[in-house]
Scaffold this motif. Sequence first.
Motif, PDB file in Angstrom:
ATOM      1  N   HIS A  70       0.846  -1.191   0.000  1.00 30.89           N
ATOM      2  CA  HIS A  70       0.000   0.000   0.000  1.00 30.89           C
ATOM      3  C   HIS A  70       0.885   1.247   0.000  1.00 30.89           C
ATOM      4  O   HIS A  70       1.712   1.417   0.873  1.00 30.89           O
ATOM      5  CB  HIS A  70      -0.907  -0.002   1.229  1.00 30.89           C
ATOM      6  CG  HIS A  70      -1.664   1.270   1.400  1.00 30.89           C
ATOM      7  ND1 HIS A  70      -2.718   1.605   0.599  1.00 30.89           N
ATOM      8  CD2 HIS A  70      -1.487   2.304   2.250  1.00 30.89           C
ATOM      9  CE1 HIS A  70      -3.169   2.786   0.966  1.00 30.89           C
ATOM     10  NE2 HIS A  70      -2.443   3.233   1.960  1.00 30.89           N
ATOM     11  N   SER A  71       0.693   2.089  -0.990  1.00 31.38           N
ATOM     12  CA  SER A  71       1.424   3.353  -1.025  1.00 31.38           C
ATOM     13  C   SER A  71       0.681   4.360  -0.161  1.00 31.38           C
ATOM     14  O   SER A  71      -0.536   4.489  -0.242  1.00 31.38           O
ATOM     15  CB  SER A  71       1.513   3.888  -2.453  1.00 31.38           C
ATOM     16  OG  SER A  71       2.075   5.193  -2.434  1.00 31.38           O
ATOM     17  N   ASN A  72       1.414   5.076   0.667  1.00 30.11           N
ATOM     18  CA  ASN A  72       0.791   6.107   1.500  1.00 30.11           C
ATOM     19  C   ASN A  72       1.025   7.503   0.922  1.00 30.11           C
ATOM     20  O   ASN A  72       0.928   8.498   1.627  1.00 30.11           O
ATOM     21  CB  ASN A  72       1.309   6.015   2.937  1.00 30.11           C
ATOM     22  CG  ASN A  72       2.792   6.309   3.049  1.00 30.11           C
ATOM     23  OD1 ASN A  72       3.551   6.141   2.100  1.00 30.11           O
ATOM     24  ND2 ASN A  72       3.219   6.759   4.216  1.00 30.11           N
ATOM     25  N   ALA A  73       1.305   7.583  -0.384  1.00 32.92           N
ATOM     26  CA  ALA A  73       1.576   8.871  -1.023  1.00 32.92           C
ATOM     27  C   ALA A  73       0.383   9.829  -0.903  1.00 32.92           C
ATOM     28  O   ALA A  73       0.565  11.014  -0.617  1.00 32.92           O
ATOM     29  CB  ALA A  73       1.952   8.675  -2.486  1.00 32.92           C
ATOM     30  N   ALA A  74      -0.822   9.331  -1.096  1.00 31.32           N
ATOM     31  CA  ALA A  74      -2.006  10.204  -1.001  1.00 31.32           C
ATOM     32  C   ALA A  74      -2.161  10.757   0.411  1.00 31.32           C
ATOM     33  O   ALA A  74      -2.498  11.926   0.602  1.00 31.32           O
ATOM     34  CB  ALA A  74      -3.261   9.450  -1.415  1.00 31.32           C
ATOM     35  N   ASN A  75      -1.872   9.918   1.401  1.00 32.52           N
ATOM     36  CA  ASN A  75      -1.958  10.379   2.778  1.00 32.52           C
ATOM     37  C   ASN A  75      -0.884  11.415   3.073  1.00 32.52           C
ATOM     38  O   ASN A  75      -1.143  12.427   3.714  1.00 32.52           O
ATOM     39  CB  ASN A  75      -1.842   9.199   3.730  1.00 32.52           C
ATOM     40  CG  ASN A  75      -1.996   9.624   5.164  1.00 32.52           C
ATOM     41  OD1 ASN A  75      -1.010   9.994   5.788  1.00 32.52           O
ATOM     42  ND2 ASN A  75      -3.213   9.584   5.670  1.00 32.52           N
ATOM     43  N   LEU A  76       0.315  11.164   2.595  1.00 28.14           N
ATOM     44  CA  LEU A  76       1.412  12.112   2.798  1.00 28.14           C
ATOM     45  C   LEU A  76       1.100  13.443   2.120  1.00 28.14           C
ATOM     46  O   LEU A  76       1.351  14.513   2.679  1.00 28.14           O
ATOM     47  CB  LEU A  76       2.710  11.511   2.260  1.00 28.14           C
ATOM     48  CG  LEU A  76       4.004  12.164   2.660  1.00 28.14           C
ATOM     49  CD1 LEU A  76       4.129  12.310   4.169  1.00 28.14           C
ATOM     50  CD2 LEU A  76       5.178  11.366   2.123  1.00 28.14           C
ATOM     51  N   ASN A  77       0.507  13.387   0.935  1.00 31.76           N
ATOM     52  CA  ASN A  77       0.116  14.615   0.235  1.00 31.76           C
ATOM     53  C   ASN A  77      -0.947  15.393   0.997  1.00 31.76           C
ATOM     54  O   ASN A  77      -1.012  16.620   0.881  1.00 31.76           O
ATOM     55  CB  ASN A  77      -0.372  14.299  -1.173  1.00 31.76           C
ATOM     56  CG  ASN A  77       0.762  13.942  -2.095  1.00 31.76           C
ATOM     57  OD1 ASN A  77       1.910  14.324  -1.871  1.00 31.76           O
ATOM     58  ND2 ASN A  77       0.462  13.179  -3.129  1.00 31.76           N
ATOM     59  N   LEU A  78      -1.785  14.712   1.751  1.00 27.97           N
ATOM     60  CA  LEU A  78      -2.782  15.396   2.578  1.00 27.97           C
ATOM     61  C   LEU A  78      -2.101  16.401   3.498  1.00 27.97           C
ATOM     62  O   LEU A  78      -2.613  17.479   3.756  1.00 27.97           O
ATOM     63  CB  LEU A  78      -3.573  14.365   3.393  1.00 27.97           C
ATOM     64  CG  LEU A  78      -4.683  14.880   4.297  1.00 27.97           C
ATOM     65  CD1 LEU A  78      -5.875  15.332   3.469  1.00 27.97           C
ATOM     66  CD2 LEU A  78      -5.108  13.793   5.266  1.00 27.97           C
ATOM     67  N   PHE A  79      -0.915  16.061   3.972  1.00 24.98           N
ATOM     68  CA  PHE A  79      -0.160  16.935   4.862  1.00 24.98           C
ATOM     69  C   PHE A  79       0.737  17.918   4.119  1.00 24.98           C
ATOM     70  O   PHE A  79       0.843  19.071   4.496  1.00 24.98           O
ATOM     71  CB  PHE A  79       0.721  16.105   5.802  1.00 24.98           C
ATOM     72  CG  PHE A  79      -0.045  15.351   6.828  1.00 24.98           C
ATOM     73  CD1 PHE A  79      -0.465  15.969   7.996  1.00 24.98           C
ATOM     74  CD2 PHE A  79      -0.357  14.021   6.641  1.00 24.98           C
ATOM     75  CE1 PHE A  79      -1.185  15.285   8.949  1.00 24.98           C
ATOM     76  CE2 PHE A  79      -1.076  13.323   7.591  1.00 24.98           C
ATOM     77  CZ  PHE A  79      -1.491  13.957   8.744  1.00 24.98           C
TER      78      PHE A  79
END
Length: 191
Positions: A70-79
């Motif tokens: 699972h890539s957490n890129a979208a979550n990191l971009n949220l921040f």
Amino acid sequence: GKERTGAVAGEIGVLDIFGFEDFPGGNSFEQMCINVANEQLQYYFNEHIYTWELREYGREGITADDIEWHSNAANLNLFTARPLGLFALLDEQSRFARATPQSFVEKVVKHLGKSPHLRGDRVAGDISFAVQHYAGWVEYDVSTFLEKNRDAVPPHLITLLGSCSSALVSELFMAVLTPTGSLSGSTHNKR
């Protein structure tokens, strides 16, 4: 591993060594910063270590096409996204003397509320929101976010530390920040 029609499936487990924080009584600005740093470490691990391992498997002739993570890129971009990530919105709200924790939550929900990684309401008096990190949902009490974000290092100290004889200290205070908040390596301070 889990059983599939009598066969044991292979499974990779990842130990959370990054110190993720979620306190039951509420999570503050410091916990959010720690958790975002952990998100960045997890992203690095996912994108670099897994990719490297898959290349190694390929060189060794090991079939590993079905390994997914699972890539957490979208979550990191949220921040970290600019101009509408959580940190950018916090910086913007911190510049306004009349901003309140409530106005910050309203801004976050207005701009990021459609993200599947954020839960929050624009209800009067609500000064919290929840974020889904790679390790799970965490609710943040933003009552002190603005105050803590306004507590900046004075410019004269940045200049002083940037002229330090220690190359590491100098680089930390004189390097240009990338859009995601990483140090670019350039020694021209544009903060």
